[in-house]
Design a protein around this motif. Sequence first.
Motif, PDB file in Angstrom:
ATOM      1  N   ARG A  70       0.812  -1.216   0.000  1.00 28.05           N
ATOM      2  CA  ARG A  70       0.000   0.000   0.000  1.00 28.05           C
ATOM      3  C   ARG A  70       0.843   1.262   0.000  1.00 28.05           C
ATOM      4  N   GLU A  71       2.068   1.162   0.478  1.00 34.11           N
ATOM      5  CA  GLU A  71       2.960   2.317   0.516  1.00 34.11           C
ATOM      6  C   GLU A  71       3.179   2.892  -0.880  1.00 34.11           C
ATOM      7  N   LEU A  72       3.112   2.038  -1.895  1.00 31.35           N
ATOM      8  CA  LEU A  72       3.358   2.468  -3.262  1.00 31.35           C
ATOM      9  C   LEU A  72       2.251   3.385  -3.768  1.00 31.35           C
ATOM     10  N   VAL A  73       1.034   3.149  -3.354  1.00 28.80           N
ATOM     11  CA  VAL A  73      -0.115   3.856  -3.905  1.00 28.80           C
ATOM     12  C   VAL A  73      -0.720   4.859  -2.940  1.00 28.80           C
ATOM     13  N   SER A  74      -0.254   4.888  -1.687  1.00 28.69           N
ATOM     14  CA  SER A  74      -0.876   5.722  -0.659  1.00 28.69           C
ATOM     15  C   SER A  74       0.073   6.824  -0.204  1.00 28.69           C
ATOM     16  N   PRO A  75       0.030   7.998  -0.842  1.00 29.70           N
ATOM     17  CA  PRO A  75       0.882   9.110  -0.398  1.00 29.70           C
ATOM     18  C   PRO A  75       0.339   9.734   0.872  1.00 29.70           C
ATOM     19  N   ALA A  76       1.180  10.489   1.545  1.00 34.02           N
ATOM     20  CA  ALA A  76       0.755  11.159   2.776  1.00 34.02           C
ATOM     21  C   ALA A  76      -0.230  12.284   2.483  1.00 34.02           C
ATOM     22  N   ARG A  77      -0.119  12.898   1.305  1.00 39.79           N
ATOM     23  CA  ARG A  77      -0.995  14.011   0.917  1.00 39.79           C
ATOM     24  C   ARG A  77      -1.635  13.687  -0.432  1.00 39.79           C
ATOM     25  N   ALA A 182       8.600  15.746   0.716  1.00 44.92           N
ATOM     26  CA  ALA A 182       8.636  14.736   1.770  1.00 44.92           C
ATOM     27  C   ALA A 182       8.059  13.394   1.324  1.00 44.92           C
ATOM     28  N   GLU A 183       7.380  13.383   0.177  1.00 42.46           N
ATOM     29  CA  GLU A 183       6.807  12.136  -0.317  1.00 42.46           C
ATOM     30  C   GLU A 183       7.902  11.239  -0.902  1.00 42.46           C
ATOM     31  N   LYS A 184       7.666   9.946  -0.862  1.00 39.75           N
ATOM     32  CA  LYS A 184       8.620   9.002  -1.433  1.00 39.75           C
ATOM     33  C   LYS A 184       8.607   9.099  -2.963  1.00 39.75           C
ATOM     34  N   PRO A 185       9.775   9.146  -3.597  1.00 44.67           N
ATOM     35  CA  PRO A 185       9.834   9.297  -5.052  1.00 44.67           C
ATOM     36  C   PRO A 185       9.055   8.221  -5.808  1.00 44.67           C
ATOM     37  N   LEU A 186       9.175   6.959  -5.381  1.00 40.56           N
ATOM     38  CA  LEU A 186       8.486   5.885  -6.088  1.00 40.56           C
ATOM     39  C   LEU A 186       6.973   6.001  -5.936  1.00 40.56           C
ATOM     40  N   THR A 187       6.523   6.499  -4.794  1.00 32.87           N
ATOM     41  CA  THR A 187       5.083   6.715  -4.609  1.00 32.87           C
ATOM     42  C   THR A 187       4.584   7.803  -5.551  1.00 32.87           C
ATOM     43  N   ASN A 191       1.931   7.087  -8.639  1.00 34.89           N
ATOM     44  CA  ASN A 191       0.671   7.811  -8.733  1.00 34.89           C
ATOM     45  C   ASN A 191       0.557   8.573 -10.046  1.00 34.89           C
ATOM     46  N   SER A 192       1.664   9.084 -10.548  1.00 33.73           N
ATOM     47  CA  SER A 192       1.647   9.740 -11.856  1.00 33.73           C
ATOM     48  C   SER A 192       1.282   8.744 -12.948  1.00 33.73           C
ATOM     49  N   ALA A 193       1.856   7.551 -12.881  1.00 35.48           N
ATOM     50  CA  ALA A 193       1.534   6.521 -13.864  1.00 35.48           C
ATOM     51  C   ALA A 193       0.074   6.104 -13.767  1.00 35.48           C
ATOM     52  N   LEU A 194      -0.434   5.975 -12.540  1.00 33.78           N
ATOM     53  CA  LEU A 194      -1.819   5.570 -12.330  1.00 33.78           C
ATOM     54  C   LEU A 194      -2.790   6.616 -12.877  1.00 33.78           C
ATOM     55  N   VAL A 195      -2.575   7.884 -12.519  1.00 35.98           N
ATOM     56  CA  VAL A 195      -3.466   8.947 -12.974  1.00 35.98           C
ATOM     57  C   VAL A 195      -3.397   9.097 -14.492  1.00 35.98           C
TER      58      VAL A 195
END
Length: 311
Positions: A70-77, A182-187, A191-195
């Motif tokens: 879930r860390e991959l798809v769930s950003p903090a913001r 502060a977000e993880k680069p891979l996340t 998310n860019s790929a998903l959107v």
Amino acid sequence: MSAVTGTPAATGKSPLRGVALYGVALLLFACLDTTTKYLTAHYPVPLVAWTRYAVQFLLMTAILAPRMGRELVSPARPAPVALRSLCLAATSLFVGLALHRLPVAEASAIVFISPLLVVLLAGPLLGERLTPLRAMLAVLGFTGVLLIARPTGNLDALGVVFALLGALSNTGYQLMSRTLSAEKPLTLLFNSALVGTLIFGGLLPFFWGGEGLTLTYVLLFLSLGLTAGVGHFFLTLGFRYAPASLISPVTYLQLLWAGLLGWVVFHHVPDALTLVGMAVIAAAGVATVVTGGRRQPPGVSSPTPRTMGRR
């Protein structure tokens, strides 16, 4: 051209390796633009963009999802990350439309005005200090765009408009990237790929078409996501091995790659004034990086082209 922010701090142990990895990433981004231009001559731009994001999305899901979950798809913001991804999708659309009408080098050079726009907008939007020198360099960069897009330059006017819109949306992408360090680069990348996959997937019923698929076209379509994904990975590694102050000026090497690939693949050679304009944009951008941060308030970093990159 693509970007990752919030990259790990450089170890400082292998600066030459970092620069080399970053240079390869820029070559891959130029290959991405060149392939996009070739494919948009035979297929609708939204279809090409969807394939680029869908391939990257599937690759990241297969390789990273088992480890990150879930860390991959769930950003903090989530909301700002979604807005950033929308800006990147808009950049992909406008740049694809520009590449359909303009040579690779000219389109790339116009979009490369984005880091200079960030310099101008980071003050009122992010509270970063704009010095007179950096304002002058931004104006110098715009002068380079005028040399490239001059009325007597025989460039497609609508293509120039699309490239400028791509620069504006890429500026929004970069500014959003600065607020999400502060977000993880891979996340962010996932998310860019998903959107992008969802946005352009929704457009497919209206833009499905083009020539019949051959093995060559299939391989070129698959290469879009591969070059983008690997390019972002190498970019991230580059900042891991070398400091941003050393790597960022190398960003404008992508203009050289774009010019060389445009010459090799499409036999296009920019005229003298266009080359001068490209050199002016690159010089202004490098000078902006070199002078960045020297007069910044404590705790405020300088907006460098390390967030440059789109798609």
